[in-house]
Every structure is written in C-alpha cells, then in structure tokens.
Enzyme design. Structure first.
Site, PDB file in Angstrom:
ATOM      1  N   CYS A  54      32.336  19.436  42.333  1.00 17.09           N
ATOM      2  CA  CYS A  54      33.078  19.147  41.235  1.00 17.09           C
ATOM      3  C   CYS A  54      32.390  18.566  40.188  1.00 17.09           C
ATOM      4  O   CYS A  54      31.523  17.783  40.466  1.00 17.09           O
ATOM      5  CB  CYS A  54      34.398  18.841  41.705  1.00 17.09           C
ATOM      6  N   GLY A  97      30.822  23.537  38.891  1.00 16.34           N
ATOM      7  CA  GLY A  97      32.018  24.178  39.438  1.00 16.34           C
ATOM      8  C   GLY A  97      32.654  25.187  38.416  1.00 16.34           C
ATOM      9  O   GLY A  97      32.387  24.814  37.125  1.00 16.34           O
ATOM     10  N   ASN A 138      35.377  14.290  42.671  1.00 18.89           N
ATOM     11  CA  ASN A 138      34.453  14.771  43.250  1.00 18.89           C
ATOM     12  C   ASN A 138      33.985  14.236  44.430  1.00 18.89           C
ATOM     13  O   ASN A 138      33.764  12.992  44.380  1.00 18.89           O
ATOM     14  CB  ASN A 138      33.371  14.696  42.121  1.00 18.89           C
ATOM     15  N   GLY A 139      33.913  14.966  45.562  1.00 14.65           N
ATOM     16  CA  GLY A 139      33.562  14.506  46.753  1.00 14.65           C
ATOM     17  C   GLY A 139      34.229  15.036  47.941  1.00 14.65           C
ATOM     18  O   GLY A 139      34.940  16.199  47.879  1.00 14.65           O
ATOM     19  N   TYR A 144      18.726  20.126  44.159  1.00 16.20           N
ATOM     20  CA  TYR A 144      19.572  21.229  43.420  1.00 16.20           C
ATOM     21  C   TYR A 144      20.691  21.002  42.366  1.00 16.20           C
ATOM     22  O   TYR A 144      20.636  21.687  41.617  1.00 16.20           O
ATOM     23  CB  TYR A 144      20.036  22.074  44.680  1.00 16.20           C
TER      24      TYR A 144
END
Ligand code: SF4
Length: 479
Positions: free
Chosen positions: A20, A46, A122-123, A263
C-alpha cells in the site's frame, strides 16, 4: 518480475497483507488535491482502491473509490465535491481476493469519545488475529478482516485510557510486524513507523504543508522537499505547522525490506538515505561481476529489469537494447489480483522486437523471479522470434520463503526456486543458462549494513518471531 502469488489461502482464508501507499498532509489551505496528486505518484504501490480522509468542521469525512486514483476520484473533482479541509490522509490499496471492493480500503475511520480517528497503513500486523479476538471479547465490533481495523481500534482504546502519547506507545508495545502509518485524531496528524522500520515513511515540507508519504517521490511531485525519514519506532505529531517527535521506540534490529530496493519503490525515491535507482544500478553491476554471460545483447524485462540490465551491460561492455516492447497501458502483473487477470495481463504486456532478437544470443535481465510463469513465457516468446540463445540473469537472490510483513507472498509451494538448483530452474523456464545475484551481492548493492535489512524471504529466517518459522538472530549472515 512475475509476482503475485495467491491471494486466498484455502487453509487460512483471506490474508490481511497489502502493498500500500500512505500519504498525510497538514497545511493551511485545502489539501485534497495535493493528497490526490501524491496518491497518483504512489499508484505503483496499489491499484485496486484508494481513499482520502479529511478533517473539516470538527469531523473527519472519507471518500473511498475503486480502481486507479485518477479514475476513481474523477467524478468528485469534476463536480467540485472534494472535501475542503486542511488536514488529511490518503491511501492506495492492493486488495486481496474476495475483497476487491472498497470495504477493506483505507483510510479506516471510527468515531470515538476523543473525536473522529482515521488511519492509513502500509505493512502487516503479524499478531492481528490474536488482538482482534481479544478486542472482540471486549465488545469491539469489526466490519472487515483487515489488520488495519484492528490497529485503529487498539489505538483508540489505549489512547482513551492513557492519552495520545502513552496510548500510542502502549499500542506499539503490543503490535508486532510492519506498520508505516498516517493517523489522524481530529485535526492532529501522526506519523508512526514500527521499531524495525520494515516499510518506508518519509517526512517533507512544501510551503506551509507538512507531508508524510511512503516514498520521497510523492513529496517531490507536490513541489516539496524531503526533511528526513521517519525513524524506525518514531512517532511524530504534526499540528498547527509544528513537527514534534513524541518518542522513539528503539529496536536492536532494524529490518528495512530489501524488496523496496529490488522492485517495489520508484527508482526516483530515496528511502532511508538510499536512492532506489542507485541500488538497482549496483544490483546490475554486481550481477555482471558474479554471473557474466557470453552473448550479443543484453535485454531487460521491462520495466522491472531495465536499470539492472543497463548496468549489467555497461559493466561487461556489452550492447544494451530494448528487445521487448511493453504495452504501457497494461497493468503491472504483480498488482493485479487473481489468476485470470494476471495471465491476460502478461499476454497483453510484452512483444519482442524482431531485429533486436532474431539470430541473437541474449542476456535477459529481470529484478527477481517468484513463480517463474512470466519468465517462462518471455523465454518462449523470444525463441519464437528467433533468439539463438537466452541467458537469464536475475538481479536478486532466490525467493524461497513467505513474507509476513506486507508483501503478498504467502505460500512456499509457489516459489519456483524452492528446493531447486539453478539448473533445474533454468530447465523449467526453458533458458540456456540462468543465474541469480548472491545475498552478499544484494546487500552490497543496497549499500546498507546487513543488520539493517530484512531478507527473510531469501533465507527463511525472520527478524520477528513467527510461529513455525526460524528467527533471524544474525548468526548466519556474517559476510
Ligand atoms: S520477507 Fe522479504 S518481502 Fe517481506 S519484508 Fe522481508 S525482505 Fe521484504
């Protein structure tokens, strides 16, 4: 990179993991359009749903939309229906199967005795199921299966009991795993990063606006300047133009996700002091030193292998050429949930350029291989366009273990590299030779101390205790 494993685990059900983007802006003028712009910049993190929550007139209002940011919010912008408040947070979400709607999208919002609270995360919280059960016992209702909703309810509870500073600290002492968070309590905004610093979180400024974002590129595009990274374990309050560190919970072991550099993150982002582009360039250079190949031309898998292929070719003084045309209007395979969409997207995505490929010995460079299906298809495509030899070079080590910290790689059986030699993988993708970068080469390329990185999916040893998995106590990584 051929990524995206299965979203639905038939044994454990839906997973909470998300890749995210988080944004928060506190300013003196309406912030909606700046949050919107930042979310567009972070679209790569996302693509399934987005949301913005803005404080205005004593309340926080949220808008959540399906799909890409610019498509989802277009009707609101065209009709002038965007919120006018000067403090807000935003979220881009990669959804899991069965939840391809905005129910599970951030920001999450609840009304509490202290006022409205909203969170973008995020996580992945590794103990969220236990915490959800405990909170349910206490009568807390849940409407989604996400870890973010658990975190918000835990924070609401501890903050009500102990005040904002001690309440957040209490929650952080309970929460395990990865979380980079933008939190609003009324008009006050908080940037919170877990003590190991798995996911990035950057602090910046643009005129009167103070910004937190998952990547520095999101600060750049709104004309801002990066101030610094939110430190692992740090909690920052942003209120009335002031930035105040409330406290920092220290961990003995920092664990920045190596995959952000390989990435995930944009190459123009600088994360924890390291430029992502430079790391990727070094990955290609070190791959060339470790695994040179005799060939006529180096070709990247676009876009994920481009920087690494460039430096690979440069290091070996080889010709570099764009031998695969990428349809820029196709979705990233990693981001698209579900097998049907993924397979369709791969077919739409790449086509070889005959004059570059025909009769040539090719080094094909990509950033990583997870399942191997895309690589197999590309090798076969190149052969059908006349490639004489194909030497696959991967600018990261073998991925052999799941991620528990926010990347949707959950089941070992889908990793092509699990329990296979390079030759077996080479045979499976149909190449003439195949080689990966070593773990030592990866760490050297990122340029961080080895004790500052998570490499759990490469070793199967994790920086956080995970039931049934080995814990990384730094005894096996003495390079
Ligand atoms: S396990 Fe792999 S993908 Fe997950 S946080 Fe660690 S390095 Fe990143």
């Amino acid at each position: 990179m051929d990524f995206q494993l299965q979203d639905y685990d038939p044994i454990n059900g839906l997973k909470p993991s998300e890749n995210c983007a988080v944004v928060g802006i506190c300013g003196k003028d309406p912030v909606f359009l700046k949050i919107y712009t930042s979310l567009r910049t972070l679209q790569h993190r996302g693509q399934e749903a987005s949301g913005v929550a803005i404080y205005d007139n004593g309340k926080i209002n949220a808008i959540k939309v399906d799909g890409l940011v610019h498509e989802g919010f277009k009707p609101y912008i065209e009709k002038g229906l965007t919120p006018k408040g000067i403090v807000g947070i935003g979220h881009n979400r990669y959804s899991t199967a069965g939840m391809k709607n905005i129910t599970g999208a951030g920001p999450f919002l609840i009304s509490t005795a202290m006022g409205d609270m909203a969170i973008s995360h995020n996580g992945e919280i590794t103990n969220y199921e236990i915490l959800r059960d405990e909170l349910k016992e206490l009568g807390v209702p849940f409407v989604t299966k996400t870890d973010t909703e658990v975190m918000l309810n835990l924070l609401a509870r501890t903050i009500r009991q102990r005040g904002i500073k001690n309440g957040i600290k209490s929650s952080m002492e309970i929460l395990q795993g990865a979380y980079s968070v933008a939190l609003m309590i009324g008009e006050r905004m908080y940037a919170i990063r877990d003590p190991k610093g798995f996911r990035p979180l950057i602090l910046g400024k643009s005129g009167n606006d103070i910004i937190v974002a998952s990547e520095s590129a999101a600060i750049d595009v709104v004309g801002g300047k990066v101030i610094r990274d939110v430190q692992p374990g740090e909690v920052i309050e942003i209120f009335n133009g002031e930035i105040t560190t409330l406290f920092t919970l220290r961990s003995q072991r920092i664990s920045h996700c190596m995959f952000e550099y390989v990435y995930f993150a944009r190459p123009d982002s600088i994360i924890d002091g390291t430029e992502v582009y430079n790391s990727r360039y070094q990955l290609g250079t070190n791959l060339a030193r470790e695994a040179p190949a005799e060939a006529d031309v180096v070709i990247p898998v676009p876009d994920s292998g481009r920087t690494q292929a460039l430096s690979y070719a440069s290091e070996l003084k080889m010709e570099y050429s764009e031998g695969l045309f990428k349809n820029r209007y196709s979705e990233r395979t990693f981001i698209m949930p579900g097998n049907m969409e993924r397979d369709g997207a791969v077919k739409l995505k790449l086509n070889p350029i005959k004059s570059v490929v025909n009769g040539k010995r090719i080094v094909l460079v990509d950033d990583s291989i997870v399942r191997g299906t895309t690589m197999k298809r590309i090798v076969s495509l190149l052969r059908s366009f006349g490639a004489r030899e194909i030497h696959v070079r991967i600018a990261s080590p073998k991925i052999v273990a799941p991620c528990y910290f926010g990347v949707d790689m959950k089941t070992r059986d889908q990793f092509i590299a699990l329990n296979k030699t390079d030759q077996q993988i080479c045979d499976e993708v149909g190449a003439d030779s195949l080689a990966y970068l070593s773990i030592e080469g990866l760490i050297k390329s990122i340029g961080m101390d080895k004790k500052s990185l998570c490499i759990g999916c490469l070793t199967g040893e994790y920086p956080v205790k995970i039931l049934g998995e080995k814990e990384d106590v730094q005894t096996t990584l003495e390079f």
